[in-house]
Design an enzyme around this catalytic site. Structure first.
Site, PDB file in Angstrom:
ATOM      1  N   ASP B   9      -3.025 -63.987 -14.079  1.00  0.00           N
ATOM      2  CA  ASP B   9      -4.211 -62.685 -14.323  1.00  0.00           C
ATOM      3  C   ASP B   9      -5.172 -62.923 -13.020  1.00  0.00           C
ATOM      4  O   ASP B   9      -5.411 -63.908 -12.605  1.00  0.00           O
ATOM      5  CB  ASP B   9      -4.904 -63.224 -15.473  1.00  0.00           C
ATOM      6  CG  ASP B   9      -5.857 -62.190 -16.302  1.00  0.00           C
ATOM      7  OD1 ASP B   9      -6.434 -61.287 -15.373  1.00  0.00           O
ATOM      8  OD2 ASP B   9      -5.843 -62.055 -17.463  1.00  0.00           O
ATOM      9  N   ASP B  10      -5.469 -61.450 -12.669  1.00  0.00           N
ATOM     10  CA  ASP B  10      -6.247 -61.500 -11.294  1.00  0.00           C
ATOM     11  C   ASP B  10      -7.572 -62.049 -11.511  1.00  0.00           C
ATOM     12  O   ASP B  10      -8.574 -62.042 -10.754  1.00  0.00           O
ATOM     13  CB  ASP B  10      -5.947 -60.194 -10.942  1.00  0.00           C
ATOM     14  CG  ASP B  10      -6.627 -59.163 -11.659  1.00  0.00           C
ATOM     15  OD1 ASP B  10      -6.301 -59.238 -12.794  1.00  0.00           O
ATOM     16  OD2 ASP B  10      -7.337 -58.098 -11.236  1.00  0.00           O
ATOM     17  N   ASP B 330      62.878 -80.997  -8.835  1.00  0.00           N
ATOM     18  CA  ASP B 330      62.627 -80.786  -7.400  1.00  0.00           C
ATOM     19  C   ASP B 330      63.432 -79.774  -6.630  1.00  0.00           C
ATOM     20  O   ASP B 330      64.668 -79.679  -6.736  1.00  0.00           O
ATOM     21  CB  ASP B 330      62.879 -82.233  -6.802  1.00  0.00           C
ATOM     22  CG  ASP B 330      62.075 -82.369  -5.257  1.00  0.00           C
ATOM     23  OD1 ASP B 330      61.090 -82.788  -5.270  1.00  0.00           O
ATOM     24  OD2 ASP B 330      62.651 -81.716  -4.607  1.00  0.00           O
ATOM     25  N   ILE B 331      62.838 -78.747  -5.879  1.00  0.00           N
ATOM     26  CA  ILE B 331      63.501 -77.607  -5.302  1.00  0.00           C
ATOM     27  C   ILE B 331      64.338 -78.262  -4.051  1.00  0.00           C
ATOM     28  O   ILE B 331      63.766 -78.980  -3.421  1.00  0.00           O
ATOM     29  CB  ILE B 331      62.482 -76.472  -4.828  1.00  0.00           C
ATOM     30  CG1 ILE B 331      61.599 -76.018  -6.068  1.00  0.00           C
ATOM     31  CG2 ILE B 331      63.070 -75.523  -3.968  1.00  0.00           C
ATOM     32  CD1 ILE B 331      60.628 -74.950  -5.594  1.00  0.00           C
ATOM     33  N   GLU B 373      56.617 -79.822  -4.389  1.00  0.00           N
ATOM     34  CA  GLU B 373      57.633 -79.010  -4.855  1.00  0.00           C
ATOM     35  C   GLU B 373      58.359 -79.565  -6.035  1.00  0.00           C
ATOM     36  O   GLU B 373      59.286 -79.231  -6.666  1.00  0.00           O
ATOM     37  CB  GLU B 373      58.631 -78.477  -4.041  1.00  0.00           C
ATOM     38  CG  GLU B 373      59.555 -79.784  -3.287  1.00  0.00           C
ATOM     39  CD  GLU B 373      58.931 -80.460  -2.111  1.00  0.00           C
ATOM     40  OE1 GLU B 373      57.884 -80.559  -1.828  1.00  0.00           O
ATOM     41  OE2 GLU B 373      59.759 -81.050  -1.461  1.00  0.00           O
TER      42      GLU B 373
END
Lengths: 457, 457
Positions: B9-10, B330-331, B373
């Site tokens: 509030d002012d 496993d690739i 992988e």
């Protein structure tokens, strides 16, 4: 806060009377006529608070309370014992089972309802934490509720705000059996001490000379640093209105003078347990979040962390026209290590490799496991030359000191190839810088491994 | 709940008057004499609620509120406008900026304090969620607060419990502009509908024929299925005591008859926004937890998930004497793929590989990325022969269909080696089973790759 109140009493008229009163206060009620039924309702999560009679055939109220409070699934549910037993020893026995309060009949309704409301409000906040903990359990991250419910409530740091020397001394003596106690007579000092210390509980006299102790409680509950600290008011019989007020704004419990030593200990312990229950859940949540950005094997940040931080960092450093560099490190012939000595030895090498890289980078650098045997290091405020020097230092360190594996039974010589790049003005995203570092890495491998190749734009 | 109340509030005397009144109610207060100061205090997290004057020189209260509510850092702070302005258009303007309430001076103190308490209590629960969200932001998992604060509060599912046909129709008409509305005249049906539907808001008339609407509100707030749903009471002037009661047990807001159409829309929207704010934070937390057990690249479970679930599963299946098998996949020559076609192509292969493995396993199986992988599959209730069949099917599927990489510009032939093992009676931990599967994998590689080797105990 409205709530589902479970009334446990073997006498149906008692149940009916309490149901009617609670309904007028807009509470929802459920009833159980014996202990096992009450426990089943709690386990199903159907109630928010339990009003528990003590003298029941079969399982008595003490046992019911003990079981509710020791089960991780139900430990968070507040229990108020309401009984005709009026011996201090009964009261103490009730509080020792973990009951949040022990009220002797005839019960003052206003006091009962204000206590129920206060406990239910505190539970609402815990519930939010509990929901998160249940979720983390569902994802297989351990069960924080078990740890939380196993908390003893002992060895706490307690702040006692009391300016009557005799009373302060007696309470401190009693509490010191199990806890560390700080006594403070002045409320302003108490505020400072509480904000700085890490207390598990504060006990506050409402009748401090020249000061309303309830205001201190209100400040404790308001300020960030202290709002997680449980509060117990120390009151006189004529303080009833302030007690109700305090419970209403979030004070957790109260003790009436003259203070019964054992009741003091029991109530303090209950509050400490409650606080630590929440602390454990918060800690578990924090740990889960930490996990989400951490690589399990090496403890480094993971790729997710790298990617989410790198774009922000990249944008920031370009805006400020400051350099930014990246290293990609790849262990040479790592597959051979796995194939020759087994995956466990490979994992040992990876962990030690990660640790050495971390030791040779700065705290502001981001060190992340990028793929199988690859680590990425992001170096803020570093140019190509500086990054090259750091990379070279790491490379030497890996080459010079063999890696010990298989419980120190074997030493392996390991080398690393490193690609280096820095952000250049044309880059629109960090992936371009990383791509150049990757090209550097490729060249290092092609040129015979165990070397650093910096890739200018 | 005690709280830090920011008075904006002012006029200094106005601030002092309100400070004195709030202190008597055990609130902590702070003051700001202009908008920018108020916003700075909110941004620093120093207050729990704002009481905001409208007419101030420089930045007026409407603008202050708009800024607080649109900033992710402050959007959760309740704002109550308190002003001498008494035109419905002012009131509406205030609510439209996101204010939680708009009170016209002279303000009834009891009403003001009960509103402040109610808003602060609701905030306490949100705060717990917010703390977790801040933590997840610190770990670099995006900022849920930005999403949460950007919520518009439109297109909601609204339940209207009202048995006056004219009033129900008018309200439904107004709300249907922006929302989907379900009207229910009977409170029992309303309860059923609410428990089954996923409503963002319920509006409840306090004056249902033969029924206290406040009791329905209390039930909504009590039951698990509905307690997250915001509630607005529809009241008459003489309902003041019940309004206070409702706010006290957790009803979020109220509207006075005759209902102003625009005020209805503004208040509904504020509640929907508030609910969704919490929902977004909860959702973000859930997502963070999910992340912690998920592999970034493949979307499979990660090793952490595997390890934490496997020991439980292992113990359970041994207790029940049911079989349990494991595959390690496993690739073959994955390093060559990376070296020849680059890491991005390698990642594409890994993602597609993971997807094929997932397609050929059952929902009860655990499929986790184990290392670079490598994928591990745990098969509950499967013996060695069955596990072998599944492994062989995956192997064929990988071999038969080439992998498309580099934006479908290239097809790669990929093969996989698989080790298979099952739990045997002597195993004391799942790592023994995994070790045997790993030995199988090693044999498969040694025998020329692209094959399945089952390893008996």
């Amino acid at each position: 806060m409205s709530a589902r109140v479970l009334i446990v009493d073997d006498l149906f008229p008692n149940v009916k009377l309490l149901e009617t009163k609670l309904a007028l206060e807009y509470f929802d009620t459920l009833a159980a006529l014996n202990g096992p039924d009450a426990i089943a309702i709690c386990e199903k999560g159907l109630c928010d608070i339990v009003l528990l009679d003590v003298m029941m055939p079969g399982m008595d109220g003490f046992e019911v309370c003990r079981r509710i409070k020791s089960n991780p699934v139900t430990a968070h549910i507040p229990v108020v014992m309401v009984t005709a037993l009026d011996q201090p020893s009964d009261r103490l026995k009730g509080l020792d089972t973990g009951a949040d309060d022990f009220l002797t009949k005839p019960v003052d309704d206003v006091a009962l309802f204000s206590r129920v409301r206060s406990l239910v409000r505190l539970k609402a906040v815990t519930d939010e934490l509990r929901q998160r903990a249940l979720a983390s359990r569902a994802f297989g991250m351990g069960d924080p509720l078990i740890t939380a419910a196993a908390e003893t409530g002992l060895d706490a740091r307690i702040l006692l705000v009391e300016d009557r020397p005799g009373s302060a001394e007696r309470m401190a003596m009693a509490l010191q059996q199990h806890h560390r106690v700080t006594v403070e007579a002045d409320p302003h000092n108490a505020m400072v001490v509480a904000a700085e210390g890490d207390f598990d509980l504060a006990l506050v006299s409402l009748d401090l000379t020249g000061h309303d102790g309830l205001r201190l409680c209100s400040q404790f509950r308001s300020l960030d640093r202290t709002r997680g600290m449980p509060l117990i008011m120390i009151a006189e019989a004529h303080d009833r209105p302030r007690i109700t007020r305090g419970l209403d704004f979030g004070v957790h419990d109260y003790l009436m003078r003259p203070i019964d030593r054992n009741e003091l200990l029991a109530r303090a312990r209950t509050q400490v347990r409650r606080k630590r229950f929440s602390d454990v859940l918060r800690g578990a949540m924090q740990a889960s979040l930490q996990m989400a950005v951490t690589d399990v094997l090496t403890g480094l940040h993971n790729r997710r962390y790298l990617e989410s931080h790198l774009s922000g960092l990249f944008a920031e450093e370009s805006m400020r026209h400051r350099p930014l560099a990246a290293l990609i490190l790849d262990i040479d012939r790592f597959k051979a290590i796995n194939d020759t000595y087994g995956h466990e030895a490979g994992d040992e090498v990876l962990r030690a490799f990660a640790e050495r890289v971390r030791q040779h980078t700065r705290p502001i650098d981001i060190v992340a496991r990028y793929g199988g045997e690859e680590i990425v290091v992001i170096l803020p405020e570093a140019g190509l030359a500086e990054a090259h020097t750091i990379a070279e230092r790491i490379r030497e360190r890996i080459q010079d000191v063999p890696f010990s594996v298989q419980r120190d039974s074997r030493l392996l010589s390991v080398t690393v190839s490193i690609g280096v790049a820095m952000r250049c003005a044309e880059d629109t995203s960090p992936s371009e810088m990383l791509r150049r570092a990757d090209e550097g890495l490729y060249e290092a491998k092609a040129a015979g491994r165990n070397r650093v190749v910096a890739q200018a734009a």
